[in-house]
Write a protein that holds these residues in place. Structure first.
Motif, PDB file in Angstrom:
ATOM      1  N   PHE A  72      -9.208  -0.001   2.878  1.00  0.00           N
ATOM      2  CA  PHE A  72      -8.523   0.931   2.614  1.00  0.00           C
ATOM      3  C   PHE A  72      -8.175   0.095   0.722  1.00  0.00           C
ATOM      4  O   PHE A  72      -8.160   0.657  -0.191  1.00  0.00           O
ATOM      5  CB  PHE A  72      -7.838   1.852   2.764  1.00  0.00           C
ATOM      6  CG  PHE A  72      -6.795   2.916   1.674  1.00  0.00           C
ATOM      7  CD1 PHE A  72      -7.679   3.662   1.212  1.00  0.00           C
ATOM      8  CD2 PHE A  72      -5.494   2.470   1.721  1.00  0.00           C
ATOM      9  CE1 PHE A  72      -6.899   4.836   0.141  1.00  0.00           C
ATOM     10  CE2 PHE A  72      -4.408   3.755   0.743  1.00  0.00           C
ATOM     11  CZ  PHE A  72      -5.683   4.680   0.213  1.00  0.00           C
ATOM     12  N   LEU A  73      -6.541  -0.269   1.087  1.00  0.00           N
ATOM     13  CA  LEU A  73      -6.553  -1.420  -0.029  1.00  0.00           C
ATOM     14  C   LEU A  73      -6.879  -1.994  -0.533  1.00  0.00           C
ATOM     15  O   LEU A  73      -6.522  -1.900  -2.170  1.00  0.00           O
ATOM     16  CB  LEU A  73      -4.632  -1.999   1.155  1.00  0.00           C
ATOM     17  CG  LEU A  73      -3.943  -1.434   1.900  1.00  0.00           C
ATOM     18  CD1 LEU A  73      -2.886  -1.472   2.665  1.00  0.00           C
ATOM     19  CD2 LEU A  73      -3.513  -0.491   1.092  1.00  0.00           C
ATOM     20  N   SER A  74      -8.019  -2.862  -0.083  1.00  0.00           N
ATOM     21  CA  SER A  74      -8.778  -3.942  -1.407  1.00  0.00           C
ATOM     22  C   SER A  74      -9.601  -2.612  -1.782  1.00  0.00           C
ATOM     23  O   SER A  74      -9.753  -3.432  -3.421  1.00  0.00           O
ATOM     24  CB  SER A  74      -9.626  -4.351  -0.410  1.00  0.00           C
ATOM     25  OG  SER A  74     -10.163  -5.326  -1.003  1.00  0.00           O
ATOM     26  N   ARG A  75     -10.225  -1.610  -1.936  1.00  0.00           N
ATOM     27  CA  ARG A  75     -10.932  -1.284  -2.685  1.00  0.00           C
ATOM     28  C   ARG A  75      -9.634  -0.606  -3.510  1.00  0.00           C
ATOM     29  O   ARG A  75     -10.065  -0.188  -4.594  1.00  0.00           O
ATOM     30  CB  ARG A  75     -11.030   0.585  -1.356  1.00  0.00           C
ATOM     31  CG  ARG A  75     -12.473  -0.189  -1.592  1.00  0.00           C
ATOM     32  CD  ARG A  75     -12.769   1.156  -0.246  1.00  0.00           C
ATOM     33  NE  ARG A  75     -14.686   0.956   0.649  1.00  0.00           N
ATOM     34  CZ  ARG A  75     -14.743   1.623   1.297  1.00  0.00           C
ATOM     35  NH1 ARG A  75     -14.242   2.810   2.279  1.00  0.00           N
ATOM     36  NH2 ARG A  75     -15.963   1.280   2.300  1.00  0.00           N
ATOM     37  N   GLN A  76      -8.728   0.182  -3.606  1.00  0.00           N
ATOM     38  CA  GLN A  76      -7.672   0.122  -4.447  1.00  0.00           C
ATOM     39  C   GLN A  76      -6.960  -0.845  -5.404  1.00  0.00           C
ATOM     40  O   GLN A  76      -5.702  -0.963  -5.990  1.00  0.00           O
ATOM     41  CB  GLN A  76      -6.365   1.052  -3.705  1.00  0.00           C
ATOM     42  CG  GLN A  76      -6.887   2.057  -2.131  1.00  0.00           C
ATOM     43  CD  GLN A  76      -7.992   3.113  -3.291  1.00  0.00           C
ATOM     44  OE1 GLN A  76      -7.131   3.386  -4.144  1.00  0.00           O
ATOM     45  NE2 GLN A  76      -8.511   3.606  -2.519  1.00  0.00           N
ATOM     46  N   ASN A  77      -6.929  -1.771  -4.777  1.00  0.00           N
ATOM     47  CA  ASN A  77      -7.399  -3.449  -5.814  1.00  0.00           C
ATOM     48  C   ASN A  77      -5.403  -3.885  -5.034  1.00  0.00           C
ATOM     49  O   ASN A  77      -4.692  -4.547  -6.074  1.00  0.00           O
ATOM     50  CB  ASN A  77      -7.163  -3.154  -7.127  1.00  0.00           C
ATOM     51  CG  ASN A  77      -7.839  -4.047  -8.031  1.00  0.00           C
ATOM     52  OD1 ASN A  77      -8.030  -5.364  -7.538  1.00  0.00           O
ATOM     53  ND2 ASN A  77      -6.635  -4.507  -9.338  1.00  0.00           N
ATOM     54  N   VAL A  78      -5.188  -3.435  -4.129  1.00  0.00           N
ATOM     55  CA  VAL A  78      -3.793  -3.880  -3.670  1.00  0.00           C
ATOM     56  C   VAL A  78      -4.125  -5.253  -2.727  1.00  0.00           C
ATOM     57  O   VAL A  78      -4.396  -5.281  -2.255  1.00  0.00           O
ATOM     58  CB  VAL A  78      -3.242  -2.049  -2.853  1.00  0.00           C
ATOM     59  CG1 VAL A  78      -2.368  -2.704  -2.471  1.00  0.00           C
ATOM     60  CG2 VAL A  78      -3.571  -1.339  -3.786  1.00  0.00           C
ATOM     61  N   MET A  79      -3.173  -5.489  -3.365  1.00  0.00           N
ATOM     62  CA  MET A  79      -2.261  -7.418  -2.047  1.00  0.00           C
ATOM     63  C   MET A  79      -0.801  -7.080  -1.782  1.00  0.00           C
ATOM     64  O   MET A  79      -0.651  -6.520  -2.449  1.00  0.00           O
ATOM     65  CB  MET A  79      -3.585  -8.530  -3.209  1.00  0.00           C
ATOM     66  CG  MET A  79      -2.743  -8.165  -4.759  1.00  0.00           C
ATOM     67  SD  MET A  79      -1.755  -8.655  -5.050  1.00  0.00           S
ATOM     68  CE  MET A  79      -1.175  -9.608  -4.379  1.00  0.00           C
ATOM     69  N   ASP A  80      -0.552  -7.777  -1.219  1.00  0.00           N
ATOM     70  CA  ASP A  80       0.623  -8.888  -1.170  1.00  0.00           C
ATOM     71  C   ASP A  80       1.298  -7.924  -0.343  1.00  0.00           C
ATOM     72  O   ASP A  80       3.103  -7.873  -0.469  1.00  0.00           O
ATOM     73  CB  ASP A  80       1.744  -8.747  -2.303  1.00  0.00           C
ATOM     74  CG  ASP A  80       2.280  -9.565  -2.702  1.00  0.00           C
ATOM     75  OD1 ASP A  80       2.078 -10.505  -1.155  1.00  0.00           O
ATOM     76  OD2 ASP A  80       3.547  -9.825  -3.720  1.00  0.00           O
ATOM     77  N   TYR A  81       0.309  -6.931   0.756  1.00  0.00           N
ATOM     78  CA  TYR A  81       0.932  -5.634   1.264  1.00  0.00           C
ATOM     79  C   TYR A  81       1.386  -6.709   2.546  1.00  0.00           C
ATOM     80  O   TYR A  81       1.086  -8.578   3.233  1.00  0.00           O
ATOM     81  CB  TYR A  81       0.127  -5.038   1.551  1.00  0.00           C
ATOM     82  CG  TYR A  81      -0.830  -5.281   2.178  1.00  0.00           C
ATOM     83  CD1 TYR A  81      -1.884  -6.046   3.391  1.00  0.00           C
ATOM     84  CD2 TYR A  81      -1.766  -4.867   0.880  1.00  0.00           C
ATOM     85  CE1 TYR A  81      -2.450  -5.634   3.422  1.00  0.00           C
ATOM     86  CE2 TYR A  81      -3.384  -5.095   1.563  1.00  0.00           C
ATOM     87  CZ  TYR A  81      -3.986  -6.163   2.575  1.00  0.00           C
ATOM     88  OH  TYR A  81      -5.421  -6.245   2.912  1.00  0.00           O
ATOM     89  N   SER A  82       2.135  -6.306   4.070  1.00  0.00           N
ATOM     90  CA  SER A  82       3.172  -7.243   5.266  1.00  0.00           C
ATOM     91  C   SER A  82       2.587  -6.219   6.317  1.00  0.00           C
ATOM     92  O   SER A  82       2.798  -4.778   5.683  1.00  0.00           O
ATOM     93  CB  SER A  82       4.083  -7.374   5.087  1.00  0.00           C
ATOM     94  OG  SER A  82       4.476  -8.044   3.916  1.00  0.00           O
ATOM     95  N   LEU A  83       2.444  -6.741   6.730  1.00  0.00           N
ATOM     96  CA  LEU A  83       2.725  -6.076   8.359  1.00  0.00           C
ATOM     97  C   LEU A  83       4.141  -6.416   9.154  1.00  0.00           C
ATOM     98  O   LEU A  83       4.340  -7.599   9.547  1.00  0.00           O
ATOM     99  CB  LEU A  83       1.491  -6.442   9.741  1.00  0.00           C
ATOM    100  CG  LEU A  83       1.677  -5.762  10.686  1.00  0.00           C
ATOM    101  CD1 LEU A  83       0.456  -3.996  10.513  1.00  0.00           C
ATOM    102  CD2 LEU A  83       0.517  -6.684  11.906  1.00  0.00           C
TER     103      LEU A  83
END
Length: 212
Positions: free
Chosen positions: A108-119
């Protein structure tokens, strides 16, 4: 996201409750001060975690010198050092649920062009539980991040933390699978033998052999 809410699709993205702007005006100078805040769920509510990790799946500049202070947040290299001494195991169902959640969320995040998230992973030793949640999910891969990736990628043997959303997704999935392992059960040896036989059969098929 509607599928997560209405169709029970596994997800570990920390819930965002709202975006707020706070404006304070100085009555003397007339200058406005603006703050933009995100209100999110507290992953550690009613918890007493002994260790907290912020994980991105990168080994580049992802280590801090641990002081042992309460609520200290450690990074990926600290996690690798920790699980070398004390591996993190989860039951089969929990491992599958975590894997599916990370897969869905990163897609989902990749499709929104989102990166640099963390677990975020917190170890609650009193309850013998792991508390997990994906945070920092609003940073898109804009031109400044592209420039940062290009500069950090020049002449370096290790990939920078900041990378393209598709590459970030793949690296993130692979790393999270390594950090938390599935606890062996009574069928563990049987599953291992099955995998070995499958690998052997695949190798024979590649060599053009047929099983008798």
């Amino acid at each position: 996201m509607s599928e997560c809410l209405f169709h029970d699709l596994p997800s570990v993205i920390a819930k965002i409750l709202g975006f707020f702007q706070i404006v304070i005006k100085n009555p003397v100078t007339g200058v406005d001060y603006n703050w933009f805040l995100i209100c999110m769920e507290n992953l550690f509510y009613d918890r007493s975690p002994t260790r907290i990790f912020d994980l991105k799946g990168s080994m580049r500049n992802r280590r801090i010198q641990s002081t042992g202070e309460q609520n200290e947040v450690l990074l990926d290299e600290n996690m690798v050092e920790f699980i070398y001494e004390s591996p993190l195991f989860s039951r089969e169902h929990s491992k599958k649920l975590l894997r599916a959640s990370v897969w869905n969320d990163t897609l989902f995040l990749s499709r929104q062009n989102v990166m640099d998230y963390s677990l975020m992973i917190a170890i609650d030793e009193s309850r013998k539980e792991l508390v997990v949640g994906i945070i920092d999910v609003i940073r898109t891969y804009t031109w400044d991040k592209k420039l940062e990736f290009w500069i950090k990628d020049r002449g370096s043997k290790t990939r920078p933390t900041v990378t393209r959303p598709r590459d970030y997704k793949s690296r993130f999935r692979e790393a999270m699978g390594r950090y938390v392992l599935q606890a062996p059960n009574c069928w563990h040896q049987f599953h291992t033998q099955q995998l070995e036989m499958k690998a052997l059969r695949t190798e024979r098929e590649k060599e053009g052999e047929k099983e008798v």
